[in-house]
Design a protein around this motif. Sequence first.
Motif, PDB file in Angstrom:
ATOM      1  N   ALA A 123       0.811  -1.216   0.000  1.00 34.00           N
ATOM      2  CA  ALA A 123       0.000   0.000   0.000  1.00 34.00           C
ATOM      3  C   ALA A 123       0.843   1.265   0.000  1.00 34.00           C
ATOM      4  O   ALA A 123       0.387   2.326  -0.425  1.00 34.00           O
ATOM      5  CB  ALA A 123      -0.941   0.005   1.217  1.00 34.00           C
ATOM      6  N   ARG A 124       2.078   1.172   0.486  1.00 38.31           N
ATOM      7  CA  ARG A 124       2.924   2.370   0.559  1.00 38.31           C
ATOM      8  C   ARG A 124       3.265   2.888  -0.830  1.00 38.31           C
ATOM      9  O   ARG A 124       3.373   2.126  -1.790  1.00 38.31           O
ATOM     10  CB  ARG A 124       4.201   2.063   1.350  1.00 38.31           C
ATOM     11  N   GLN A 125       3.436   4.191  -0.933  1.00 37.37           N
ATOM     12  CA  GLN A 125       3.805   4.832  -2.186  1.00 37.37           C
ATOM     13  C   GLN A 125       5.127   5.551  -1.984  1.00 37.37           C
ATOM     14  O   GLN A 125       5.455   5.982  -0.883  1.00 37.37           O
ATOM     15  CB  GLN A 125       2.734   5.824  -2.635  1.00 37.37           C
ATOM     16  N   GLY A 126       5.870   5.719  -3.025  1.00 30.62           N
ATOM     17  CA  GLY A 126       7.114   6.454  -2.906  1.00 30.62           C
ATOM     18  C   GLY A 126       8.001   6.286  -4.112  1.00 30.62           C
ATOM     19  O   GLY A 126       7.977   5.248  -4.779  1.00 30.62           O
ATOM     20  N   ARG A 127       8.743   7.333  -4.389  1.00 29.74           N
ATOM     21  CA  ARG A 127       9.720   7.326  -5.458  1.00 29.74           C
ATOM     22  C   ARG A 127      11.017   7.893  -4.897  1.00 29.74           C
ATOM     23  O   ARG A 127      11.008   8.642  -3.919  1.00 29.74           O
ATOM     24  CB  ARG A 127       9.236   8.210  -6.623  1.00 29.74           C
ATOM     25  N   PRO A 128      12.152   7.562  -5.480  1.00 28.79           N
ATOM     26  CA  PRO A 128      13.399   8.195  -5.042  1.00 28.79           C
ATOM     27  C   PRO A 128      13.269   9.711  -5.068  1.00 28.79           C
ATOM     28  O   PRO A 128      12.665  10.285  -5.986  1.00 28.79           O
ATOM     29  CB  PRO A 128      14.420   7.687  -6.064  1.00 28.79           C
ATOM     30  N   THR A 129      13.807  10.357  -4.066  1.00 27.23           N
ATOM     31  CA  THR A 129      13.635  11.808  -3.910  1.00 27.23           C
ATOM     32  C   THR A 129      14.754  12.597  -4.569  1.00 27.23           C
ATOM     33  O   THR A 129      14.853  13.810  -4.365  1.00 27.23           O
ATOM     34  CB  THR A 129      13.566  12.154  -2.417  1.00 27.23           C
ATOM     35  N   VAL A 130      15.606  11.934  -5.342  1.00 24.86           N
ATOM     36  CA  VAL A 130      16.681  12.606  -6.072  1.00 24.86           C
ATOM     37  C   VAL A 130      16.582  12.211  -7.543  1.00 24.86           C
ATOM     38  O   VAL A 130      16.042  11.154  -7.876  1.00 24.86           O
ATOM     39  CB  VAL A 130      18.071  12.227  -5.509  1.00 24.86           C
ATOM     40  N   PRO A 131      17.086  13.049  -8.446  1.00 24.63           N
ATOM     41  CA  PRO A 131      17.033  12.709  -9.874  1.00 24.63           C
ATOM     42  C   PRO A 131      17.899  11.493 -10.183  1.00 24.63           C
ATOM     43  O   PRO A 131      19.024  11.370  -9.704  1.00 24.63           O
ATOM     44  CB  PRO A 131      17.587  13.973 -10.556  1.00 24.63           C
ATOM     45  N   LEU A 132      17.349  10.595 -11.004  1.00 28.11           N
ATOM     46  CA  LEU A 132      18.068   9.405 -11.443  1.00 28.11           C
ATOM     47  C   LEU A 132      17.918   9.268 -12.951  1.00 28.11           C
ATOM     48  O   LEU A 132      16.861   9.581 -13.513  1.00 28.11           O
ATOM     49  CB  LEU A 132      17.519   8.150 -10.757  1.00 28.11           C
ATOM     50  N   VAL A 133      18.960   8.787 -13.597  1.00 29.00           N
ATOM     51  CA  VAL A 133      18.886   8.528 -15.041  1.00 29.00           C
ATOM     52  C   VAL A 133      18.037   7.278 -15.264  1.00 29.00           C
ATOM     53  O   VAL A 133      18.378   6.194 -14.765  1.00 29.00           O
ATOM     54  CB  VAL A 133      20.292   8.331 -15.632  1.00 29.00           C
ATOM     55  N   PRO A 134      16.908   7.385 -15.996  1.00 31.06           N
ATOM     56  CA  PRO A 134      16.050   6.204 -16.192  1.00 31.06           C
ATOM     57  C   PRO A 134      16.521   5.340 -17.363  1.00 31.06           C
ATOM     58  O   PRO A 134      16.813   5.841 -18.444  1.00 31.06           O
ATOM     59  CB  PRO A 134      14.681   6.823 -16.491  1.00 31.06           C
TER      60      PRO A 134
END
Length: 492
Positions: A311-322
């Motif tokens: 249920a938790r949501q979240g993305r890395p909080t720093v820019p990353l090359v996708p």
Amino acid sequence: MTARVYPVEPAFESPAEQSFVQTLRDQLPDDAVLFCNLRFTDRSLRDFLYRHPRWSRGNPRSNHFVALPTTVLPTDFAAPDAPRWLVIDSTETSHAAGRIESALRRTEEEHDAPTPDDVELLVDCLAGTAIPQADLVADLAEREAACDLLTHAQAKVLDYLSGNPRVEIRGGAGSGKTWLAIEKARRLTADGQRVALMCYSRGLAEYLRRRVLTLPTRQRPVYVGTFHNLGISWGVAPGSDDDSSYWEQQLPETMASLAEGLPAEERFDAIVIDEAQDFAESWWPAVLAALRRPDDGCLYVFSDEGQRVFARQGRPTVPLVPIELPENLRNTKQIAGTFSSLAPAQMRIRGGSGVPVRFLPCAAEDAVSVADDAADALLDEGWPPESLAVLTTYSRHPVQVERQAAGQDAYWATYWDDDDLFYGHVLGFKGLERPAVVLAVNGFRSEERAREMLYVGLSRARDLLVVCGDLELIRRVGGEAVTRRLTSGPPR
């Protein structure tokens, strides 16, 4: 209805071959079965069946044809062992089925025509569901080696990215993300960096730990384990398994505070995270604080948004090359085709061809008992216990409950036990695989995440997948494409 085709997604050498097979299939009656990718003459087929332990019906009526769908044969064509009536050229593809029927009638005095039961037994023999154990074990080893070769070829992705310190590598199930995560951690460690390799789930963490132990000592990351256990190793008091607020908020916040006070020698030059979609947004401050250089230290994360089952949501909080991994490498084409509509992006399926996925319809409340029977049947067929897993989607299997009562470490040790099959839940099995998986779709705690859970469950098998459950529930959760794939194989 049309004639059944095995494998479900044949591998064709040319567009002409593919077109001929489709044309022939359209001409055949509904009760016919068309096998592709098998190299038999009528004589070698008879020899194969004669040696097969389950075939006792004698020699089937058979003949050996040659199809040349792009060639027009001359009127005086003749070849050794290939009279003109056994060769189909481009002028005859429109009535190829009739030609085949006519040729088989020429041999009707030699052997009886197969009964429907004969046909189903022949399907089982040729589809590989009754391989003797010695051959089966060898076949599994060969499949694993082939998967590993494809997966190791992914190392070129890391070569291209060697100059990028912060990257997110995204890929669907079977794309080789976990192998790449281990390989990246190994390379960074070999370069002299202090590296942490982490994930969320205990089972995957134990798998990573055991894989890392096979590496040379100087290439092993200094920390391998779960995100939360890293905090506990810093001195945070362990919490109860059923205290979600401790794991979701309290421990990560305490970790972030502790990390800022750690001496530089206890922090990391690089952090590699597998199954990063499991991380809540509130966890990322602690991850970054654990780096010696939080602003620009090396961070590699591997994720699959389609497997966001918590249920938790979240993305890395720093820019990353996708970076995208567009290929499935580790599942057979039949298995990958079953869950491909659930993946976050379309993938090229490069795994080898295998046996059909088996679907056993039953009520959700009966799925576990049906799955137990299916697992017993696989053991009887010769599948080694250590190659099997029984997974559930809602309530845990009674054997899993019993084993977890001895503690999580003791429970996960059974994953590497060669004496018995493994019992688990799809939530804990993310990032792991087995050659054969029996999936009991026994309901879902919440249908909000049911699609993702079904995706995980269907993708855990490398070579053989057996699904037990209610077709309407699966249709409601996974869509029409999944149910169509599940019901396209032979009846059981």
